[in-house]
Design a protein around this motif. Structure first.
Motif, short mmCIF file in Angstrom:
data_model
loop_
_atom_site.label_atom_id
_atom_site.label_comp_id
_atom_site.label_asym_id
_atom_site.label_seq_id
_atom_site.Cartn_x
_atom_site.Cartn_y
_atom_site.Cartn_z
N PHE A 1 0.83 -1.20 0.00
CA PHE A 1 0.00 0.00 0.00
C PHE A 1 0.87 1.25 0.00
O PHE A 1 0.59 2.22 -0.72
CB PHE A 1 -0.91 -0.02 1.24
N LEU A 2 1.94 1.22 0.79
CA LEU A 2 2.83 2.38 0.91
C LEU A 2 3.44 2.74 -0.44
O LEU A 2 3.68 3.91 -0.74
CB LEU A 2 3.93 2.07 1.92
N SER A 3 3.68 1.73 -1.28
CA SER A 3 4.27 1.95 -2.60
C SER A 3 3.22 2.11 -3.69
O SER A 3 3.55 2.14 -4.87
CB SER A 3 5.21 0.79 -2.95
N GLU B 1 -14.57 6.17 7.35
CA GLU B 1 -15.06 7.55 7.29
C GLU B 1 -14.06 8.50 6.64
O GLU B 1 -14.30 9.71 6.54
CB GLU B 1 -15.42 8.05 8.69
N GLY B 2 -12.93 7.98 6.19
CA GLY B 2 -11.89 8.80 5.59
C GLY B 2 -10.86 9.24 6.61
O GLY B 2 -11.05 9.11 7.82
N GLY B 3 -9.75 9.75 6.13
CA GLY B 3 -8.66 10.17 7.01
C GLY B 3 -7.47 9.23 6.91
O GLY B 3 -7.49 8.24 6.16
N ALA B 4 -6.42 9.55 7.64
CA ALA B 4 -5.18 8.78 7.57
C ALA B 4 -5.39 7.36 8.08
O ALA B 4 -6.00 7.15 9.13
CB ALA B 4 -4.09 9.46 8.39
N PRO B 5 -4.92 6.34 7.33
CA PRO B 5 -4.96 4.98 7.86
C PRO B 5 -4.07 4.87 9.08
O PRO B 5 -3.14 5.66 9.26
CB PRO B 5 -4.43 4.14 6.70
N PHE B 6 -4.35 3.89 9.93
CA PHE B 6 -3.59 3.73 11.17
C PHE B 6 -3.14 2.28 11.31
O PHE B 6 -3.49 1.43 10.47
CB PHE B 6 -4.42 4.18 12.37
N ARG C 1 1.08 6.23 7.35
CA ARG C 1 2.02 6.81 6.39
C ARG C 1 3.27 7.37 7.07
O ARG C 1 4.28 7.59 6.40
CB ARG C 1 1.32 7.90 5.56
N GLN C 2 3.21 7.60 8.35
CA GLN C 2 4.42 7.95 9.12
C GLN C 2 5.11 6.71 9.66
O GLN C 2 6.33 6.59 9.62
CB GLN C 2 4.05 8.88 10.28
N VAL D 1 9.46 1.92 10.01
CA VAL D 1 9.78 0.53 10.33
C VAL D 1 10.22 -0.27 9.10
O VAL D 1 10.71 -1.39 9.24
CB VAL D 1 8.60 -0.19 11.02
N ARG D 2 10.06 0.30 7.91
CA ARG D 2 10.39 -0.44 6.69
C ARG D 2 11.84 -0.91 6.63
O ARG D 2 12.09 -2.05 6.22
CB ARG D 2 10.04 0.39 5.45
N PRO D 3 12.84 -0.09 7.02
CA PRO D 3 14.21 -0.59 6.97
C PRO D 3 14.42 -1.87 7.79
O PRO D 3 15.06 -2.82 7.33
CB PRO D 3 15.03 0.58 7.52
N ALA D 4 13.85 -1.92 9.00
CA ALA D 4 14.00 -3.13 9.82
C ALA D 4 13.18 -4.28 9.23
O ALA D 4 13.64 -5.43 9.20
CB ALA D 4 13.56 -2.86 11.25
N PHE D 5 11.97 -3.99 8.77
CA PHE D 5 11.10 -5.00 8.15
C PHE D 5 11.83 -5.70 7.01
O PHE D 5 11.92 -6.93 6.95
CB PHE D 5 9.83 -4.31 7.65
N LEU D 6 12.38 -4.91 6.08
CA LEU D 6 13.08 -5.47 4.93
C LEU D 6 14.47 -5.98 5.29
O LEU D 6 14.94 -6.99 4.76
CB LEU D 6 13.18 -4.44 3.82
#
Length: 355
Positions: free
Chosen positions: A116-118, A162-167, A215-216, A221-226
């Motif tokens: 989703f992030l990409s 309802e819209g807004g930033a995913p969490f 999105r923040q 956490v992506r560097p550790a995830f990958l």
């Protein structure tokens, strides 16, 4: 160096773990007993210290014996990393001890979120707010590892109806509306507790919130995830090259130069990975991490080809080649684990067009 007891257990059970003949409930207990789950976690939080680069090396050491066990290890250690990055200190204090002890299984659940992030995929779980208390969750995670039947908690990125930033939340098993499928029938890695999860009007309180803004949180956490995921490829490549080295007698010594070149290339890419994890460059330049992941997958393929050529026809005989056959199946997983090489290359291409 891994604990010798863990080494012996992994060596003895590698085939059974891959084929599903080993009780998957045992894996976390063995990892926890060897004190590997806390590598890269501050001792003040119950870990053994060192850095995330050391955690990558530990995943690699496990993967050199069994990719199935390393897959479970990655899931557990990635979830621990999410807690370490979460501002929800109460949740961290509540869950971290049982995750480090192996009593509770942590499932990453964020493969969909990383896509989703990409911009590759939409989020698969949505939430409807229930006042100030929390949300009702609905949706499905199609492929999640380390969903141990004896108790798990899974991380998931959630779209707001309802819209807004995913969490991002942690969802425990055992609450109404959470349904685990039977284990997926994989080609290997069967003892990894890999299954799908369905959520039907799951009532979840705000005390399970990992972060208000996916999105923040996800880029952090992506560097550790990958990076931890890369540990699986590193360990498998090292083992294949080690096995190839053992067969370089007689005419097969012609492969020695190629083998040494692959070792040097692997060492260079591993050094680049560790440096990027430690100095933070992957946070602002994820493309460089994607390239490392692609390079490692390619090295795994070359390493297995070298092992096959160095072993010759013996590798194709069931009596002698069981370890090679398992590593061959394991190597097929490396390019497709999320994010897959196709997804990473598509993202790199998209970024190049946008530049």
């Amino acid at each position: 160096m891994l604990d010798p007891v863990l080494q012996h257990w992994l060596e003895a059970n590698a085939e059974a773990l891959d084929q599903g003949r080993c009780d998957p409930q045992q894996v976390l207990g063995q990892l926890a007993a060897a004190k590997v789950l806390g590598v890269g976690v501050d001792p003040r939080q119950g870990g053994s210290g060192a850095s995330v680069a050391d955690a990558v090396e530990t995943v690699a050491s496990v993967a050199s014996y069994s990719l199935a066990a390393a897959f479970v290890f990655w899931g557990q250690r990635a979830f621990i990393e999410y807690l370490l990055h979460s501002p929800n200190s109460a949740l961290r204090e509540r869950l971290l001890p049982s995750l480090l002890s192996g009593e509770l299984a942590g499932a990453t659940g964020l493969s969909n979120a990383m896509k989703f992030l990409s911009g590759i995929e939409s989020l698969q779980v949505s939430a409807t707010a229930r006042g100030e208390q929390g949300w009702a969750l609905n949706g499905r995670l199609h492929w999640v590892t380390n969903l141990r039947k004896g108790g798990f908690v899974v991380a998931a990125a959630i779209d707001r109806a309802e819209g807004g930033a995913p969490f991002v939340v942690a969802i425990p098993d055992g609450i109404a509306g959470v349904q685990r499928s039977p284990d997926l029938q994989l080609m290997g890695l069967q003892s990894s507790n890999t299954a799908a999860l369905d959520f039907d009007q799951v009532a979840l309180g705000r005390d399970w919130l990992l972060h208000e803004d996916a999105r923040q949180f996800l880029p952090a956490v992506r560097p550790a995830f990958l990076g931890l995921q890369c540990g699986m490829a590193i360990g498998l490549a090292r083992r294949a090259l080690q096995e190839a080295q053992g067969h370089l007698q007689g005419v097969r010594s012609v492969l020695a130069q190629t083998l040494e070149a692959q070792r040097e290339l692997l060492a260079d890419v591993v050094s680049e990975l560790k440096a990027g994890l430690l100095d933070g460059r992957f946070l602002g330049n994820p493309a460089s991490l994607f390239k490392v992941r692609i390079s490692l997958a390619e090295i795994v393929g070359e390493a297995l080809q070298l092992e096959l050529q160095a072993s010759g026809g013996k590798a194709y005989l069931s009596e002698y080649g069981a370890g090679f056959a398992r590593r061959w199946r394991e190597s097929a997983f490396v390019p497709i684990v999320t994010p897959s090489l196709v997804q990473l290359r598509a993202e790199l291409q998209r970024q190049a067009r946008a530049a």
